[in-house]
Write an enzyme that holds these catalytic residues in place. Structure first.
Site, PDB file in Angstrom:
ATOM      1  N   ILE A  16       0.830  -1.458   0.096  1.00 13.94           N
ATOM      2  CA  ILE A  16       0.539   0.513   0.000  1.00 13.94           C
ATOM      3  C   ILE A  16       0.894   1.411   0.024  1.00 13.94           C
ATOM      4  CG2 ILE A  16      -1.714   1.210   0.816  1.00 13.94           C
ATOM      5  CD1 ILE A  16      -2.766  -2.339   2.596  1.00 13.94           C
ATOM      6  N   ASP A  36      11.385   2.634   5.944  1.00 13.77           N
ATOM      7  CA  ASP A  36      10.578   1.176   5.406  1.00 13.77           C
ATOM      8  C   ASP A  36      12.561  -0.009   5.967  1.00 13.77           C
ATOM      9  OD1 ASP A  36      10.016  -0.893   5.389  1.00 13.77           O
ATOM     10  OD2 ASP A  36       8.483  -0.180   3.092  1.00 13.77           O
ATOM     11  N   GLY A  79       3.439   1.776   7.172  1.00 12.95           N
ATOM     12  CA  GLY A  79       4.247   0.558   8.102  1.00 12.95           C
ATOM     13  C   GLY A  79       3.648  -0.071   8.845  1.00 12.95           C
ATOM     14  N   ALA A  80       3.783  -1.418   8.885  1.00 17.21           N
ATOM     15  CA  ALA A  80       3.489  -2.533  10.118  1.00 17.21           C
ATOM     16  C   ALA A  80       4.449  -3.576  10.037  1.00 17.21           C
ATOM     17  CB  ALA A  80       2.158  -2.418  10.425  1.00 17.21           C
ATOM     18  N   SER A 119      -6.372  -1.662  11.336  1.00 17.48           N
ATOM     19  CA  SER A 119      -7.148  -2.512  10.084  1.00 17.48           C
ATOM     20  C   SER A 119      -7.874  -3.929  10.494  1.00 17.48           C
ATOM     21  CB  SER A 119      -6.223  -4.147  10.559  1.00 17.48           C
ATOM     22  OG  SER A 119      -6.421  -5.444   9.982  1.00 17.48           O
ATOM     23  N   TYR A 146      -1.856  -9.412  14.884  1.00 21.20           N
ATOM     24  CA  TYR A 146      -1.530  -9.029  14.623  1.00 21.20           C
ATOM     25  C   TYR A 146      -3.073  -7.730  14.124  1.00 21.20           C
ATOM     26  CZ  TYR A 146      -2.645  -6.019  10.601  1.00 21.20           C
ATOM     27  OH  TYR A 146      -3.043  -4.638   9.382  1.00 21.20           O
ATOM     28  N   ASN A 174     -10.329  -5.802   3.623  1.00 19.94           N
ATOM     29  CA  ASN A 174      -9.022  -6.726   2.150  1.00 19.94           C
ATOM     30  C   ASN A 174      -8.698  -5.612   1.124  1.00 19.94           C
ATOM     31  OD1 ASN A 174     -10.309  -9.079   3.969  1.00 19.94           O
ATOM     32  ND2 ASN A 174      -9.201 -10.216   2.864  1.00 19.94           N
ATOM     33  N   LYS A 183       5.234 -10.207  -1.220  1.00 21.64           N
ATOM     34  CA  LYS A 183       4.583 -10.433   0.136  1.00 21.64           C
ATOM     35  C   LYS A 183       4.561 -12.246   0.894  1.00 21.64           C
ATOM     36  CE  LYS A 183       1.550  -8.227   2.132  1.00 21.64           C
ATOM     37  NZ  LYS A 183      -0.274  -7.301   2.521  1.00 21.64           N
ATOM     38  N   ARG A 220     -16.234 -11.532   2.502  1.00 19.05           N
ATOM     39  CA  ARG A 220     -15.082 -10.580   2.474  1.00 19.05           C
ATOM     40  C   ARG A 220     -15.547  -9.408   1.989  1.00 19.05           C
ATOM     41  NH1 ARG A 220     -10.073 -12.676   5.327  1.00 19.05           N
ATOM     42  NH2 ARG A 220     -10.891 -14.090   6.125  1.00 19.05           N
TER      43      ARG A 220
END
Length: 326
Positions: A16, A36, A79-80, A119, A146, A174, A183, A220
């Site tokens: 993202i 990052d 960022g996560a 999220s 998470y 989603n 990923k 979803r």
């Protein structure tokens, strides 16, 4: 905001974050500070051709801010640690809670508006619904480390008396789309489906392990990344009321629909096979998510969202088939 504006984007090499950097460039913003873990070579193509002024390792970022004192006008904290199969909570605590608290405190002290990534994983099994009000986080029971870490930060934010001049915590549902090649297991079902079709001519979907859902009919709220970055940009420009905001389409769709749309994107008839869900995620699996989007709409965001068919078709034809990046 003028185009000399300095904007920070964390998670800038990720899925993202890199799409957001590309979108900011398209809108004329190039004074970007990208943050990052840049040691991963598989993320490098996400930033190819993009314009920015600094690229700083996340571990050195706060020290760098202290030394350089840039005049930051806006902060996107995307960022996560997003791996839902990472069960070591200490990793999530450090990157998703403590790092985010440092970002919040920086933005508060320096008067910098902030958009950060929360999220839909915070909603757990969904039994309490999907409303982005400010009471619900204190009752939620996320299903994985998470989701817990994201909810812990949301709760911390809601208790804070001092805050940035504007802030929004976006509860991403989603998200799918270009720039997720790196990923692996955590990439969207569309990415996995496309690769399975190419290699095997069929797609394997998880069986339902609940009697109230048929195989492939788990639901979803799938949102195209191009909608996500548009909303991020709109928040920067408009700064409505601060708070938590859901970010989905508001319409739940089945995984079967998703896979059929992926096959349609390469002009093939759908062939689906069902397999058992891995045990390590079986009891932590969300069978239904659907964002209540009233709050963002009432705040003034009135752009239409891509339908599942439109978004998947664009992603498959214009990015996956061509192996292109946004």
């Amino acid at each position: 905001m003028d185009n000399k504006t300095v904007i920070v984007v964390t998670g800038a090499a990720g899925f993202i974050g890199s799409c957001l950097v590309g979108y900011l460039n398209l809108k004329g913003y190039t004074n970007l500070i990208l943050v990052d873990d840049f040691s991963r070579q598989d993320k490098e193509p996400n930033l190819e051709g993009k314009l920015f002024i600094e690229k700083i390792d996340r571990g050195l970022f706060f020290e760098w801010l202290n030394d350089h004192q840039p005049q930051v006008s806006f902060f996107f904290h995307i960022g996560a640690r997003t791996d839902t199969t990472e069960f070591n909570y200490a990793i999530h605590q450090e990157l998703n809670v403590e790092y985010s608290q440092k970002v919040w405190n920086y933005c508060t002290i320096h008067n910098v508006p902030l958009v950060y990534a929360s999220s839909a994983a915070t909603y757990g099994d969904g039994e309490l619904g999907y409303d982005d009000n400010h009471e619900l986080p204190f009752s939620l029971q996320p299903l994985n480390a998470y989701g817990i870490s994201k909810n812990e930060f949301d709760k911390w934010v809601l208790h804070e008396e001092c805050h940035p001049p504007f802030w929004a915590g976006l509860k991403f549902f989603n998200v799918y789309g270009p720039n997720e090649y790196h990923k692996g297991r955590m990439a969207s079902v569309i990415w996995h489906s496309f690769n399975q079709i190419r290699e095997q001519g069929l797609v394997k979907l998880f069986r339902s392990h609940r009697p109230d859902y048929q195989d492939g009919r788990q639901l979803r709220d799938f949102i195209y990344v191009k909608d996500v970055i548009r909303v991020c940009f709109w928040l920067m420009e408009n700064k409505p009321e601060s708070g938590l905001y859901n970010l989905g389409t508001g319409t739940a769709r089945t995984f079967e629909d998703l896979v059929k749309a992926t096959f349609a994107g390469i002009n093939k008839a759908a062939v689906i096979e069902f397999i058992d869900m891995p045990l390590d995620i079986r009891d932590k699996y969300q069978y239904f998510t659907e964002a209540n989007m009233d709050k963002l709409r009432k705040a003034g965001y009135n752009e239409p969202f891509y339908s599942l068919e439109e978004g998947v078709d664009d992603y498959v034809r214009n990015y996956l088939v061509e192996n292109k990046y946004f």
